[in-house]
Scaffold this active site. Structure first.
Site, PDB file in Angstrom:
ATOM      1  N   ASP A  68      -2.343 -26.191  28.957  1.00  0.00           N
ATOM      2  CA  ASP A  68      -2.093 -24.761  28.788  1.00  0.00           C
ATOM      3  C   ASP A  68      -3.324 -23.956  29.192  1.00  0.00           C
ATOM      4  O   ASP A  68      -4.381 -24.528  29.460  1.00  0.00           O
ATOM      5  CB  ASP A  68      -1.672 -24.452  27.333  1.00  0.00           C
ATOM      6  CG  ASP A  68      -2.525 -25.174  26.282  1.00  0.00           C
ATOM      7  OD1 ASP A  68      -3.630 -25.645  26.627  1.00  0.00           O
ATOM      8  OD2 ASP A  68      -2.090 -25.260  25.130  1.00  0.00           O
ATOM      9  N   ASP A 135       0.763 -24.751  12.573  1.00  0.00           N
ATOM     10  CA  ASP A 135       2.169 -24.342  12.443  1.00  0.00           C
ATOM     11  C   ASP A 135       3.110 -25.292  13.187  1.00  0.00           C
ATOM     12  O   ASP A 135       4.284 -24.990  13.385  1.00  0.00           O
ATOM     13  CB  ASP A 135       2.361 -22.898  12.947  1.00  0.00           C
ATOM     14  CG  ASP A 135       2.030 -22.733  14.433  1.00  0.00           C
ATOM     15  OD1 ASP A 135       1.631 -23.728  15.085  1.00  0.00           O
ATOM     16  OD2 ASP A 135       2.178 -21.605  14.944  1.00  0.00           O
ATOM     17  N   HIS A 137       2.714 -26.266  16.342  1.00  0.00           N
ATOM     18  CA  HIS A 137       2.842 -26.050  17.791  1.00  0.00           C
ATOM     19  C   HIS A 137       2.225 -27.206  18.579  1.00  0.00           C
ATOM     20  O   HIS A 137       1.289 -27.877  18.123  1.00  0.00           O
ATOM     21  CB  HIS A 137       2.297 -24.689  18.236  1.00  0.00           C
ATOM     22  CG  HIS A 137       0.820 -24.509  18.233  1.00  0.00           C
ATOM     23  ND1 HIS A 137       0.178 -23.545  17.489  1.00  0.00           N
ATOM     24  CD2 HIS A 137      -0.158 -25.141  18.926  1.00  0.00           C
ATOM     25  CE1 HIS A 137      -1.115 -23.591  17.728  1.00  0.00           C
ATOM     26  NE2 HIS A 137      -1.356 -24.548  18.577  1.00  0.00           N
ATOM     27  N   GLU A 142       4.979 -22.461  20.548  1.00  0.00           N
ATOM     28  CA  GLU A 142       5.027 -22.021  19.151  1.00  0.00           C
ATOM     29  C   GLU A 142       6.408 -22.334  18.560  1.00  0.00           C
ATOM     30  O   GLU A 142       7.361 -22.602  19.305  1.00  0.00           O
ATOM     31  CB  GLU A 142       4.753 -20.515  19.074  1.00  0.00           C
ATOM     32  CG  GLU A 142       3.355 -20.103  19.530  1.00  0.00           C
ATOM     33  CD  GLU A 142       2.264 -20.391  18.496  1.00  0.00           C
ATOM     34  OE1 GLU A 142       2.467 -21.274  17.636  1.00  0.00           O
ATOM     35  OE2 GLU A 142       1.203 -19.743  18.564  1.00  0.00           O
TER      36      GLU A 142
HETATM   37  C1  GLP Z   1      -4.578 -25.011  20.459  1.00  0.00           C
HETATM   38  C2  GLP Z   1      -4.125 -25.661  21.768  1.00  0.00           C
HETATM   39  C3  GLP Z   1      -3.391 -26.936  21.500  1.00  0.00           C
HETATM   40  C4  GLP Z   1      -4.086 -27.623  20.360  1.00  0.00           C
HETATM   41  C5  GLP Z   1      -3.811 -26.867  19.080  1.00  0.00           C
HETATM   42  C6  GLP Z   1      -4.618 -27.349  17.904  1.00  0.00           C
HETATM   43  O1  GLP Z   1      -4.611 -23.686  20.417  1.00  0.00           O
HETATM   44  N1  GLP Z   1      -3.421 -24.861  22.701  1.00  0.00           N
HETATM   45  O2  GLP Z   1      -3.348 -27.743  22.672  1.00  0.00           O
HETATM   46  O3  GLP Z   1      -3.615 -28.932  20.210  1.00  0.00           O
HETATM   47  O4  GLP Z   1      -3.933 -25.475  19.299  1.00  0.00           O
HETATM   48  O5  GLP Z   1      -5.954 -26.953  18.020  1.00  0.00           O
HETATM   49  P1  GLP Z   1      -7.152 -27.664  17.278  1.00  0.00           P
HETATM   50  O6  GLP Z   1      -7.234 -29.045  17.832  1.00  0.00           O
HETATM   51  O7  GLP Z   1      -8.343 -26.851  17.599  1.00  0.00           O
HETATM   52  O8  GLP Z   1      -6.831 -27.661  15.835  1.00  0.00           O
END
Ligand code: GLP
Length: 259
Positions: A68, A135, A137, A142
């Site tokens: 992404d 959440d 995602h 989302e």
């Molecule tokens: C982010 C990314 C995801 C990631 C998730 C969890 O914003 N777009 O690819 O897996 O949210 O983030 P983190 O690993 O910092 O908790």
């Protein structure tokens, strides 16, 4: 789905790095799907440490596709996912910038279809490393995202923007829009490897692994994949019901099988 409860974030990083290295050794032209966020950072640090120590494989033939990208950041912004992955991993592994692809935030209307075509032309992702949002995602899909969605523009929830504010000056600096691989895109990868650590992920992990398949928990889409592995530290695994069974399965795993 194979759920592996481990003792620490370090153990996750070591096993994830073993898995990525094994793939690259067996397939030097492997296509890696990489995530950003904090979850994969210890894995990336481990891969870089092994590469520097000379014990890792050559990454010269590897191609990388990002999950992404933010929309609206100036080109080269340090929090863009393209800049982040270069800083945290690919530059140190010697993977040239032109072998790293991400959805193109400079041409949003065409970016989704163009990225799907790039993924197809590369032969698809062999291994997709994933984190999970608090959440539920996956990438930036989302809750409510179609389970068969493809790469497209999405709007972040207020919760995700707050979660990601730590990477920016304030929540107001976190872009509201992103381009993300869809859940259908992610499902096409050969192997999904999800890593999660900390109590903040426990509810999302339990919903994804033991809850119903539902767009309300996008990470539950892993249940549809024939080869999905979930590596958890004790805090992230703390709300699972079947942890004892997962441990037994992992302890009894044949050596030849790998993850
Ligand atoms: C982010 C990314 C995801 C990631 C998730 C969890 O914003 N777009 O690819 O897996 O949210 O983030 P983190 O690993 O910092 O908790």
């Amino acid at each position: 789905m194979e759920v592996v409860p481990l003792s620490s974030a370090d153990e996750i990083a070591s096993l994830a790095a073993d898995t990525i290295e094994a793939l690259v050794r067996s397939r030097p032209s492997a296509v890696l799907g990489l995530a950003t966020g904090s979850s994969p950072v210890p894995t990336y640090a481990e891969l870089v440490a092994r590469h520097r120590a000379g014990t890792g494989p050559s990454y010269d033939g590897v191609r990388v596709f990002l999950l992404d990208e933010y929309v609206g950041l100036p080109p080269g912004h340090p929090q863009s996912y393209r800049a982040t992955i270069a800083r945290e991993l690919t530059d140190d592994l010697g993977i040239a910038p032109d072998r790293v692809q991400g959805p193109d935030p400079t041409d949003v209307p065409t970016a989704g279809a163009a990225y799907e075509a790039q993924l197809r032309d590369a032969g698809g992702v062999d291994l997709q490393l994933l984190g999970v949002g608090a959440d539920g995602h996956l990438a930036f899909n989302e809750p409510g995202s179609s389970l068969s969605s493809l790469t497209r523009l999405k709007t972040l929830t207020a919760e995700t923007r707050r979660d990601n504010a730590r990477f920016f000056g304030s929540v107001d600096d976190v872009p509201g829009h992103v381009l993300t691989q869809g859940l259908g895109t992610i499902l096409r990868a050969g192997h999904l490897l999800l890593v999660a650590t900390g109590a903040g992920k426990a509810a999302a992990v339990a919903a994804a692994v033991e809850g119903p398949l539902t767009a309300s928990c996008p990470a539950s889409v892993l249940q549809l994949h024939p080869h999905a592995t979930v590596l958890l530290d004790p805090a992230a695994a703390s709300l699972l019901d079947r942890t004892g069974h997962y441990r037994e399965v992992y302890a009894a795993k044949p050596d030849w099988q790998g993850l």
